[in-house]
Design a protein around this motif. Sequence first.
Motif, short mmCIF file in Angstrom:
data_model
loop_
_atom_site.label_atom_id
_atom_site.label_comp_id
_atom_site.label_asym_id
_atom_site.label_seq_id
_atom_site.Cartn_x
_atom_site.Cartn_y
_atom_site.Cartn_z
N ILE A 43 0.85 -1.19 0.00
CA ILE A 43 0.00 0.00 0.00
C ILE A 43 0.89 1.24 0.00
O ILE A 43 1.73 1.41 0.88
CB ILE A 43 -0.93 0.03 1.23
CG1 ILE A 43 -1.82 -1.21 1.26
CG2 ILE A 43 -1.78 1.30 1.23
CD1 ILE A 43 -2.71 -1.29 2.49
N ILE A 44 0.67 2.09 -0.98
CA ILE A 44 1.48 3.30 -1.13
C ILE A 44 0.61 4.51 -0.84
O ILE A 44 -0.42 4.71 -1.48
CB ILE A 44 2.05 3.40 -2.56
CG1 ILE A 44 2.82 2.12 -2.91
CG2 ILE A 44 2.95 4.61 -2.69
CD1 ILE A 44 2.90 1.86 -4.39
N GLY A 68 3.78 -1.17 3.81
CA GLY A 68 3.37 0.21 3.60
C GLY A 68 4.54 1.05 3.12
O GLY A 68 5.66 0.92 3.63
N VAL A 69 4.29 1.90 2.13
CA VAL A 69 5.30 2.84 1.66
C VAL A 69 4.73 4.23 1.87
O VAL A 69 3.72 4.61 1.25
CB VAL A 69 5.63 2.62 0.17
CG1 VAL A 69 6.81 3.50 -0.25
CG2 VAL A 69 5.93 1.15 -0.12
N VAL A 128 7.22 -1.26 7.12
CA VAL A 128 7.04 0.11 6.63
C VAL A 128 8.31 0.58 5.95
O VAL A 128 9.41 0.46 6.49
CB VAL A 128 6.68 1.07 7.78
CG1 VAL A 128 6.62 2.52 7.27
CG2 VAL A 128 5.36 0.68 8.43
N LEU A 129 8.15 1.13 4.74
CA LEU A 129 9.24 1.78 4.03
C LEU A 129 9.00 3.28 4.08
O LEU A 129 7.97 3.76 3.59
CB LEU A 129 9.30 1.29 2.58
CG LEU A 129 9.58 -0.20 2.37
CD1 LEU A 129 9.44 -0.56 0.91
CD2 LEU A 129 10.97 -0.55 2.88
N ASP A 130 9.93 4.01 4.68
CA ASP A 130 9.79 5.46 4.83
C ASP A 130 10.47 6.15 3.65
O ASP A 130 11.67 6.03 3.45
CB ASP A 130 10.44 5.88 6.15
CG ASP A 130 10.28 7.37 6.42
OD1 ASP A 130 9.61 8.06 5.64
OD2 ASP A 130 10.85 7.83 7.43
N SER A 131 9.67 6.90 2.88
CA SER A 131 10.21 7.58 1.70
C SER A 131 11.02 8.83 2.03
O SER A 131 11.67 9.40 1.14
CB SER A 131 9.07 7.96 0.75
OG SER A 131 8.20 8.88 1.36
#
Length: 251
Positions: free
Chosen positions: A117-118, A143-144, A170-173
């Motif tokens: 999910i972005i 999650g991005v 979670v990937l933190d942009s």
Amino acid sequence: MSDSKPADQFFDAAIALLQRARDEEAENIEAAGTLLADTVAGGGRLFAFGAGHSSLAAQDVVYRAGGLALMNLLAVPGVVGVDVMPATLGSALERVDGLAGAVLDSSPLRDGDALVIISLSGRNALPVEMAMKARALGARVIGVTSVAYASETSSRHASGTYLKDHCDIVLDSKIAIGDAELTLDTIPAPFAPASTVVTAALLQAVMATAAASLAERGIEPPLLRSGNVDGGHDWNNKVFDKYGDRIFYRQ
């Protein structure tokens, strides 16, 4: 802003963000890629969802030359891209309670699948409920998002939570609030967003990790080839035949 050209300033800002993502999210990228590989190896299916401009990064990993054939787009009518008229309707739909549940109830997502999910802000009802509902169904969620939004904005979901609160990984942009990297005295608003560049790079890094992880287990990654390369269509048709029950964008 310095005397350098705005184009150079933007490239510098984007490169700096990419470097941060590479250095600070390495462990999470590895974990996300391994999760996708685990899902494929276990017979599960892969899905990606994003609303508005966040959908661009989701679309970039679906039916993609060099990408995993099993990645499917989980589409919500009216919020994928800006082709809906008026375009502002998509933003409004992101704030509608219950929409995510209705979408997932009629989707093929099930226990054992994985959903990416972005959502840049992660604050709207749609991505928050999407993550909550998907996990309740037994799916794993990646999650991005920009984690900074959770500390500097208010949630638009009744729970007061954000996308990041309902994910397995979670990937933190690292994108700053407002998603605009440049300012100029002669321009009244900040400009030049970089979230698409960084989010797409994060996801392609995850896909690369997943492919390598499958190969390490002795499983040939179900990768697609470009249809503009000789033999590409024949290659892809074999992949479709083998994994057709897990590919939904051909139906």
